[in-house]
Write a protein that holds these residues in place. Structure first.
Motif, PDB file in Angstrom:
ATOM      1  N   LEU A 102       0.825  -1.207   0.000  1.00 25.62           N
ATOM      2  CA  LEU A 102       0.000   0.000   0.000  1.00 25.62           C
ATOM      3  C   LEU A 102       0.860   1.258   0.000  1.00 25.62           C
ATOM      4  O   LEU A 102       0.629   2.194  -0.772  1.00 25.62           O
ATOM      5  CB  LEU A 102      -0.894   0.017   1.242  1.00 25.62           C
ATOM      6  N   LEU A 103       1.856   1.289   0.857  1.00 27.75           N
ATOM      7  CA  LEU A 103       2.714   2.475   0.954  1.00 27.75           C
ATOM      8  C   LEU A 103       3.478   2.714  -0.350  1.00 27.75           C
ATOM      9  O   LEU A 103       3.668   3.862  -0.765  1.00 27.75           O
ATOM     10  CB  LEU A 103       3.680   2.327   2.128  1.00 27.75           C
ATOM     11  N   HIS A 104       3.893   1.637  -1.013  1.00 28.97           N
ATOM     12  CA  HIS A 104       4.558   1.790  -2.312  1.00 28.97           C
ATOM     13  C   HIS A 104       3.595   2.372  -3.347  1.00 28.97           C
ATOM     14  O   HIS A 104       3.963   3.277  -4.113  1.00 28.97           O
ATOM     15  CB  HIS A 104       5.092   0.433  -2.795  1.00 28.97           C
ATOM     16  N   GLU A 105       2.363   1.870  -3.379  1.00 29.91           N
ATOM     17  CA  GLU A 105       1.387   2.328  -4.373  1.00 29.91           C
ATOM     18  C   GLU A 105       0.960   3.772  -4.119  1.00 29.91           C
ATOM     19  O   GLU A 105       0.690   4.519  -5.060  1.00 29.91           O
ATOM     20  CB  GLU A 105       0.167   1.404  -4.382  1.00 29.91           C
ATOM     21  N   LEU A 106       0.889   4.167  -2.865  1.00 23.46           N
ATOM     22  CA  LEU A 106       0.497   5.539  -2.549  1.00 23.46           C
ATOM     23  C   LEU A 106       1.483   6.555  -3.132  1.00 23.46           C
ATOM     24  O   LEU A 106       1.095   7.664  -3.510  1.00 23.46           O
ATOM     25  CB  LEU A 106       0.395   5.723  -1.034  1.00 23.46           C
ATOM     26  N   ARG A 107       2.732   6.195  -3.242  1.00 26.33           N
ATOM     27  CA  ARG A 107       3.731   7.123  -3.790  1.00 26.33           C
ATOM     28  C   ARG A 107       3.541   7.346  -5.280  1.00 26.33           C
ATOM     29  O   ARG A 107       4.117   8.278  -5.843  1.00 26.33           O
ATOM     30  CB  ARG A 107       5.141   6.590  -3.526  1.00 26.33           C
ATOM     31  N   ARG A 108       2.743   6.508  -5.931  1.00 26.26           N
ATOM     32  CA  ARG A 108       2.553   6.613  -7.371  1.00 26.26           C
ATOM     33  C   ARG A 108       1.262   7.346  -7.738  1.00 26.26           C
ATOM     34  O   ARG A 108       0.862   7.375  -8.901  1.00 26.26           O
ATOM     35  CB  ARG A 108       2.525   5.215  -7.993  1.00 26.26           C
ATOM     36  N   LEU A 109       0.605   7.961  -6.785  1.00 28.14           N
ATOM     37  CA  LEU A 109      -0.677   8.613  -7.029  1.00 28.14           C
ATOM     38  C   LEU A 109      -0.551   9.749  -8.048  1.00 28.14           C
ATOM     39  O   LEU A 109       0.423  10.497  -8.056  1.00 28.14           O
ATOM     40  CB  LEU A 109      -1.228   9.168  -5.713  1.00 28.14           C
ATOM     41  N   VAL A 110      -1.573   9.868  -8.883  1.00 28.06           N
ATOM     42  CA  VAL A 110      -1.610  10.911  -9.911  1.00 28.06           C
ATOM     43  C   VAL A 110      -2.604  11.989  -9.478  1.00 28.06           C
ATOM     44  O   VAL A 110      -3.790  11.703  -9.285  1.00 28.06           O
ATOM     45  CB  VAL A 110      -2.039  10.316 -11.268  1.00 28.06           C
ATOM     46  N   PRO A 111      -2.166  13.241  -9.311  1.00 27.04           N
ATOM     47  CA  PRO A 111      -3.082  14.303  -8.879  1.00 27.04           C
ATOM     48  C   PRO A 111      -4.075  14.684  -9.969  1.00 27.04           C
ATOM     49  O   PRO A 111      -3.790  14.559 -11.164  1.00 27.04           O
ATOM     50  CB  PRO A 111      -2.140  15.477  -8.551  1.00 27.04           C
ATOM     51  N   LEU A 112      -5.250  15.152  -9.547  1.00 26.30           N
ATOM     52  CA  LEU A 112      -6.310  15.585 -10.462  1.00 26.30           C
ATOM     53  C   LEU A 112      -6.636  17.052 -10.202  1.00 26.30           C
ATOM     54  O   LEU A 112      -6.543  17.526  -9.058  1.00 26.30           O
ATOM     55  CB  LEU A 112      -7.567  14.730 -10.247  1.00 26.30           C
ATOM     56  N   PRO A 113      -7.070  17.798 -11.239  1.00 29.51           N
ATOM     57  CA  PRO A 113      -7.342  19.238 -11.079  1.00 29.51           C
ATOM     58  C   PRO A 113      -8.726  19.489 -10.496  1.00 29.51           C
ATOM     59  O   PRO A 113      -9.577  20.133 -11.116  1.00 29.51           O
ATOM     60  CB  PRO A 113      -7.237  19.741 -12.521  1.00 29.51           C
ATOM     61  N   LEU A 114      -8.974  18.993  -9.300  1.00 27.44           N
ATOM     62  CA  LEU A 114     -10.298  19.084  -8.692  1.00 27.44           C
ATOM     63  C   LEU A 114     -10.284  19.952  -7.441  1.00 27.44           C
ATOM     64  O   LEU A 114     -11.116  19.796  -6.547  1.00 27.44           O
ATOM     65  CB  LEU A 114     -10.808  17.680  -8.369  1.00 27.44           C
ATOM     66  N   ASP A 115      -9.335  20.877  -7.395  1.00 27.10           N
ATOM     67  CA  ASP A 115      -9.235  21.784  -6.260  1.00 27.10           C
ATOM     68  C   ASP A 115      -9.759  23.157  -6.653  1.00 27.10           C
ATOM     69  O   ASP A 115      -9.749  23.535  -7.822  1.00 27.10           O
ATOM     70  CB  ASP A 115      -7.787  21.905  -5.796  1.00 27.10           C
TER      71      ASP A 115
END
Length: 259
Positions: free
Chosen positions: A134-147
């Motif tokens: 889980l911790l490895h996969e969390l580092r690969r998150l892709v941000p989205l322009p939803l702010d």
């Protein structure tokens, strides 16, 4: 763990704790903060998160990262959440402010599995290995322009909050300027200084983000467009696609199935 307050378990000596929670429609989680960082994933429904400096809209099967100690409020529109509460030392890369992220199929499956492990899991066994992945996969998150940044200026903040409750893509800046007793040019300078965005761009983004709960409920695109003040569904679809990369009729359909 399911449907328990994080305060009951957050001091357990484990880097990651997972909790699944089901919320009734329209539930508002009052402003609060956590000692741990939070990965807040909505398996169903749409979440709207607000902090002192911004608002984030989280479509189904996406997540929002909430830094440790950040005061935030969450409005739940038919949401079932899967949260990971993360020791800050385990995620030194975590952003300094909230961020909506895409969630990969693998991460969705891992999060779904994690909510069923015991809080005092064996760090050297199968559950510990799952948490490590889980911790490895969390580092690969892709941000989205939803702010959507929100101003600190009290008067302008009040107008922004008012707009978010009943957005209109053609709401004129002159009306805002009159409410603040300033000229149009002053309003535009203040808006950019407070939010980092021009007024028209902020207004357009606010309308697109506000449309997500209605689209998730299955409301027709034409009705959603009209409610937001667009002259035609095509104009709304163009603005939606420019921000999110897909037309509104395809956006919910593109979401992967719930684990």
């Amino acid at each position: 763990m399911r449907n328990i307050p994080v305060s009951e378990v957050e001091d357990i000596d484990r880097p990651v704790l997972a909790i699944g929670t089901d919320y009734p429609p329209g539930f508002v989680l009052a402003r609060h903060r956590h000692r741990r960082a939070q990965f807040l994933y909505g398996a169903t429904g749409v979440m709207r998160v607000r902090t002192g400096d911004g608002a984030w809209t989280v479509p189904p099967q996406r997540a929002v990262l909430v830094p440790a100690g950040t005061a935030h409020e969450v409005t739940m529109e038919g949401v079932s959440t899967r949260s990971l509460y993360l020791e800050p030392a385990a995620v030194p890369w975590f952003p300094e402010r909230c961020q909506v992220v895409e969630v990969s199929p693998l991460l969705r499956a891992l999060v779904s599995e994690a909510v069923d492990i015991e809080p005092h899991y064996d760090g050297r066994g199968r559950d510990g290995a799952l948490v490590g992945l889980l911790l490895h996969e969390l580092r690969r998150l892709v941000p989205l322009p939803l702010d959507l940044p929100l101003p600190v200026h009290e008067g302008l903040r009040a107008l922004c909050e008012e707009f978010l409750e009943a957005p209109d893509v053609h709401d004129p800046p002159a009306r805002w300027a009159a409410r603040l007793h300033v000229g149009d040019r002053t309003l535009h300078r203040l808006f950019r200084a407070e939010t980092g965005m021009g007024f028209a761009r902020w207004r357009r983004r606010a309308c697109v983000l506000r449309s997500l709960p209605a689209l998730d409920r299955g409301e027709p695109v034409a009705r959603v467009a009209a409610d937001l003040g667009y002259g035609s569904p095509a104009a709304f679809s163009a603005a939606f696609s420019a921000l999110l990369g897909a037309p509104p009729r395809d956006y919910r359909a593109a979401a992967p199935p719930v684990p």
